[in-house]
Design a protein around this motif. Structure first.
Motif, PDB file in Angstrom:
ATOM      1  N   THR A   1       5.348  -8.209   2.499  1.00  0.00           N
ATOM      2  CA  THR A   1       4.663  -7.237   3.350  1.00  0.00           C
ATOM      3  C   THR A   1       4.547  -5.909   2.606  1.00  0.00           C
ATOM      4  O   THR A   1       5.543  -5.236   2.372  1.00  0.00           O
ATOM      5  CB  THR A   1       5.459  -7.015   4.659  1.00  0.00           C
ATOM      6  N   VAL A   2       3.340  -5.572   2.220  1.00  0.00           N
ATOM      7  CA  VAL A   2       3.119  -4.327   1.490  1.00  0.00           C
ATOM      8  C   VAL A   2       2.744  -3.242   2.490  1.00  0.00           C
ATOM      9  O   VAL A   2       1.670  -3.304   3.091  1.00  0.00           O
ATOM     10  CB  VAL A   2       1.974  -4.476   0.464  1.00  0.00           C
TER      11      VAL A   2
ATOM     12  N   LYS B   1      -0.782  -1.643   2.848  1.00  0.00           N
ATOM     13  CA  LYS B   1      -1.816  -2.664   2.673  1.00  0.00           C
ATOM     14  C   LYS B   1      -1.764  -3.670   3.830  1.00  0.00           C
ATOM     15  O   LYS B   1      -2.704  -3.780   4.599  1.00  0.00           O
ATOM     16  CB  LYS B   1      -1.613  -3.408   1.342  1.00  0.00           C
ATOM     17  N   THR B   2      -0.654  -4.409   3.924  1.00  0.00           N
ATOM     18  CA  THR B   2      -0.530  -5.413   4.980  1.00  0.00           C
ATOM     19  C   THR B   2      -0.426  -4.734   6.341  1.00  0.00           C
ATOM     20  O   THR B   2      -0.984  -5.194   7.336  1.00  0.00           O
ATOM     21  CB  THR B   2       0.727  -6.277   4.746  1.00  0.00           C
ATOM     22  N   ILE B   3       0.318  -3.642   6.345  1.00  0.00           N
ATOM     23  CA  ILE B   3       0.487  -2.883   7.588  1.00  0.00           C
ATOM     24  C   ILE B   3       0.673  -1.421   7.181  1.00  0.00           C
ATOM     25  O   ILE B   3       1.220  -1.146   6.110  1.00  0.00           O
ATOM     26  CB  ILE B   3       1.684  -3.449   8.394  1.00  0.00           C
ATOM     27  N   THR B   4       0.194  -0.497   7.995  1.00  0.00           N
ATOM     28  CA  THR B   4       0.283   0.906   7.583  1.00  0.00           C
ATOM     29  C   THR B   4       1.423   1.612   8.311  1.00  0.00           C
ATOM     30  O   THR B   4       1.940   1.118   9.318  1.00  0.00           O
ATOM     31  CB  THR B   4      -1.020   1.667   7.894  1.00  0.00           C
TER      32      THR B   4
ATOM     33  N   GLU C   1       0.519   2.219  11.869  1.00  0.00           N
ATOM     34  CA  GLU C   1       0.631   1.024  12.716  1.00  0.00           C
ATOM     35  C   GLU C   1       2.089   0.731  13.076  1.00  0.00           C
ATOM     36  O   GLU C   1       2.376   0.273  14.183  1.00  0.00           O
ATOM     37  CB  GLU C   1       0.018  -0.185  12.004  1.00  0.00           C
TER      38      GLU C   1
ATOM     39  N   LEU D   1       1.354   2.510  -4.131  1.00  0.00           N
ATOM     40  CA  LEU D   1       0.579   1.822  -3.085  1.00  0.00           C
ATOM     41  C   LEU D   1       0.757   2.441  -1.702  1.00  0.00           C
ATOM     42  O   LEU D   1      -0.206   2.610  -0.962  1.00  0.00           O
ATOM     43  CB  LEU D   1       0.950   0.338  -3.018  1.00  0.00           C
TER      44      LEU D   1
END
Ligand SMILES: Cc1cc2nc3c(=O)[nH]c(=O)nc-3n(C[C@H](O)[C@H](O)[C@H](O)COP(=O)(O)OP(=O)(O)OC[C@H]3O[C@@H](n4cnc5c(N)ncnc54)[C@H](O)[C@@H]3O)c2cc1C
Ligand code: FES
Lengths: 272, 472
Positions: free
Chosen positions: B217-218, B221-224, B227, B404
């Motif tokens: 889980t980045v 990227k995958t979740i901010t 969020e 990232l």
């Protein structure tokens, strides 16, 4: 673990796998990729997200079985699991503000092209798609591409279907007769380079998506470095799409060959 | 009773054997050796060693427990401050910390605190001793119950923050980009220095505290970050480390055969390329290898290359011996293993043949005036360029913070070099978002990262509990 919900053979050695990955489906936009590891001992391999659906939380990947890991992936069936899947990675493509876009896909590059064709179809641009394959039974996604394109051209190297020749021949024809403001090319490096060489004198904006060797895919190792306009960039975080006229294709081609012997060696071993 | 002036020696795997395997080099103390060493501690009242430790492990107390034969108690004492003792006992630069200020060390060798710490941790890991909750040492807050805190990155900073937050009673989730936990402990530091089953056990102990770890889980990227807050997390700790490799920016650096140390070590450690082809990630190494740099990362890369079968391995470093940043033990071990040190030499170009590395052009240097850091600056010696023939170059000149998360998070202030900006409480420019470890300091040490994780956890607790943010 990610369960395989569906598997389909699009052409001999070209397969499509659909998995449930809601977070990735939610975030993906055309141009993003994922990294997966088939099993605990597997490599991390980057694959472009070929299709995704926020509603169902599904993500599809299309790949050509070219080496050990992709063959192993291709040997999995519906109900099997992929050990690790991470994404979406890389920058997505900006799609607004173009009037006429030509998208070219060569070989399995066509699969990577599909989400971009779909994305541009939703923009105001007129979408012209050119897809090429060695021979007729390797032509993939024809129906899907036709639906999303204003015009679709197909070429085969052996002339068994569509235009007899290369995708670049078709592109040349179009460029001679029409005003195009963006060209997107995805496929083998020589094809992308040929496209870049063709559009550069005309000053047509051209984007290529690079398939560098990667390890982590998050900017941590530099395995994926490429030279863009004389500067080193990391394909995984700065790309994977770059201005085709700035790419050092020679270097890219060289770097892609580094693990070839190992690849052959791994392939000789059995896929269990 | 007269105390032994010297540290009780550590038995090591013999250099000629160990360069052919990836097994751990030092064997660790036996019970007998540990007792002899524990005996050397002076039990000073003012405890300078504790202040020398970035997380203030009660060192004399745990050594006293060892001496009394209660190794489980010693473990509890260490764990009250340090959640990863088996790791720290192996990789901390003790000579610059606790052991540097050890009173015994004024006239003699300091007490081997690191080795004793390792002994205690291993003793308990091997016997799988139940973690005994010591109520005096861990305070649980009823107000923390059911409240969610996110931790980004499962390196030492993140793991420590998560463990402490869990002990306070929060509901903690770690989000990790890779498919494995540990951060640098997993992908950077090699098996022969830090066996990965140790990392597994330490991480499991943290899981047992109730910490949920989400791999692959980045964040960004995958979740901010936004969020996560929308999902009900009330605070966050960012420990994303410094993983972005630096290059020399000299000609030829993108030739095949040039690796960043991170790529080389990640292939070997995280992806287990040393077990290729059983594990499917390859790594290509030639007979002659040069590693550029002289920190821990460089030593690890050089010793790894040797173990993968390279015949000649060079450390090429533009400064002098006393300026090498690696731990003393690593330099010593590298020398024993036949690594060749080319100090005061600066690479200026890499030359290739058919797309692969063939040689490296090097400029000899000498020490000139002191620079801002107080170190004498290396300056080129006129007309002293030479060429080193080789097939592999590994660049180990440092890493910058991972970009990232920062690139994809709004309103998170960073320094010009990419580090996340924090205040005295380790809070970032965003309320409720704390950061620490290498992503704040730049590449540093395991224990400093842990210290930051610990402080941030305490501050997050204060922020969520004491400062009125109670169940809004
Ligand atoms: C080869 C090597 C040898 C070393 N040797 C020593 C030594 O002997 N002694 C010593 O004290 N120190 C040593 N160090 C330094 C030490 O390892 C680091 O200072 C320490 O690990 C920093 O801890 P950290 O938790 O801040 O970051 P890291 O250990 O780097 O962990 C950061 C984690 O965050 C993850 N991450 C990054 N971005 C994201 C994101 N966006 N979302 C989710 N996760 C993310 C990363 O994948 C990683 O797992 C060494 C470093 C290296 C590279
Ligand atoms: S794949 Fe490691 S930096 Fe791009």
């Amino acid at each position: 673990m990610y369960e395989i919900l569906a598997k389909e053979e699009l052409a001999p050695t070209i397969k499509k796998i659909t998995v449930k990955a809601p977070l990735i489906a939610e975030k993906t936009r055309p141009g993003n990729f994922i990294i997966l590891r088939v099993n605990e001992k597997g490599e991390r391999i980057p694959l472009t997200v070929a299709d995704y659906d926020k509603e169902t939380g599904q993500v599809a990947i299309i790949f050509q079985e070219v080496g050990y890991s992709t063959k192993l992936l291709g040997s999995l069936d519906k109900g099997d699991h992929i050990h690790d899947l991470v994404g979406p990675l890389g920058h997505h493509l900006e799609m607004e503000g173009y009037k006429k876009v030509v998208l070219l896909g060569g070989g399995s590059g066509t699969a990577l092209l599909y989400p971009k064709v779909k994305g541009f179809a939703e923009s105001d641009a007129e979408v012209i798609t050119i897809t090429g394959a060695r021979t007729k039974n390797l032509v993939i996604l024809e129906e899907e591409l036709r639906k999303k394109s204003d015009r679709l051209y197909i070429s085969t190297d052996d002339g068994s279907y569509g235009h007899h020749g290369f995708v670049t021949d078709v592109l040349k024809d179009i460029l001679e007769n029409e005003e195009v403001d963006l060209v997107v090319a995805i496929g083998p490096v020589p094809m992308m380079r040929a496209v870049a060489n063709m559009t550069e004198p005309e000053g047509i904006e051209t984007i290529v998506s690079l398939n560098s060797i990667m390890v982590d895919g998050t900017g941590m190792c530099g395995a994926c470095r490429v030279t863009i306009g004389g500067e080193t960039k990391f394909t995984c975080v700065d790309g994977p799409a770059f201005d085709a006229h700035q790419v050092d294709f020679e270097e890219l081609m060289n770097r892609l060959t580094f693990y070839q012997n190992e690849e052959n060696m791994a392939e000789e071993m059995e896929v269990d | 009773m007269a105390k032994n002036p010297n540290k009780t020696p550590m038995r090591n795997q013999k250099p000629e054997e160990r360069i052919h395997n990836f097994n751990e080099v030092p064997y660790g103390y036996s019970e007998e050796e540990a007792l002899v060493e524990a005996e050397r501690c002076l039990q000073c009242k003012h405890q300078p060693c504790v202040k020398g430790c970035p997380v203030e492990v009660p060192i004399p107390e745990f050594i006293d427990a060892v001496l009394a034969g209660d190794v489980e108690k010693a473990d509890r004492i260490i764990k009250s401050k340090n959640n990863l003792p088996a790791v720290c006992g192996r990789v901390c630069p003790q000579e610059e910390q606790c052991e540097e200020v050890c009173v015994m060390g004024i006239k003699n060798e300091p007490v081997a605190i690191g080795r004793l710490e390792r002994y205690v941790a291993d003793y308990n890991l091997e016997r799988e001793c139940e973690p005994v909750e010591d109520k005096d040492m861990v305070t649980t807050y009823p107000e923390a119950k059911g409240r969610k805190v996110a931790v980004v990155g499962a390196g030492p900073a993140g793991l420590t923050a998560a463990a402490d937050l869990a002990k306070y009673g929060f509901d903690v989730t770690i989000f990790e980009a890779l498919h494995e936990t540990g951060g640098v402990l997993r992908y950077g530091i090699p098996e022969f220095r830090l066996p990965k089953n140790i990392v597994d056990k330490e991480v499991n102990a943290i899981r047992e505290l109730g910490v949920d770890i989400k791999l692959n889980t980045v964040v960004g990227k995958t979740i901010t970050v936004d969020e996560l807050f929308a999902d009900g997390f009330e605070a966050m700790f960012i420990g994303t480390g410094a993983g972005l490799p630096r290059f020399l920016n000299i000609p030829g650096e993108n030739l095949n055969g040039v690796y960043s140390a991170n790529e080389f070590l990640t292939r070997v450690n995280l992806m287990k390329a040393y077990k290729y082809p059983e594990y499917k990630t390859p790594v290509i190494i030639s007979d002659k290898v040069a590693v550029v740099g002289a920190g821990n990362v460089a030593m690890d890369a050089a010793r790894t290359a040797k173990r993968l079968g390279a015949e000649e391995v060079y450390i090429v470093y533009r400064r002098a011996e006393e300026q090498m940043p690696a731990r003393d033990e690593e330099i010593e071990h590298a020398k024993e293993e036949g690594i060749i040190f080319k100090l005061l030499n600066n690479p200026i170009a890499i030359h290739g043949k058919d797309g692969r590395v063939a040689s490296m052009e090097v400029q000899e240097m000498e020490l000139g005036e002191k620079d801002d850091s107080g170190r004498r600056r290396p300056v080129p010696i006129e007309g002293s360029k030479w060429e080193l023939e080789l097939g592999t170059v590994i660049i180990a000149i440092g890493q910058s913070p991972n970009p990232l998360l920062t690139r994809n998070t709004k309103n998170l202030k960073t320094e010009f070099w990419g580090g996340i900006t924090v205040d005295d409480n380790l809070q970032t420019s965003r309320e409720g978002v704390y950061a620490g470890g290498d992503v704040v300091t730049g590449a540093a040490t395991v224990i400093k990262a842990m210290g930051a994780g610990k402080d941030a956890a305490a501050n997050i607790k204060d922020y969520l509990i004491s400062e009125g943010k109670k169940n809004e």
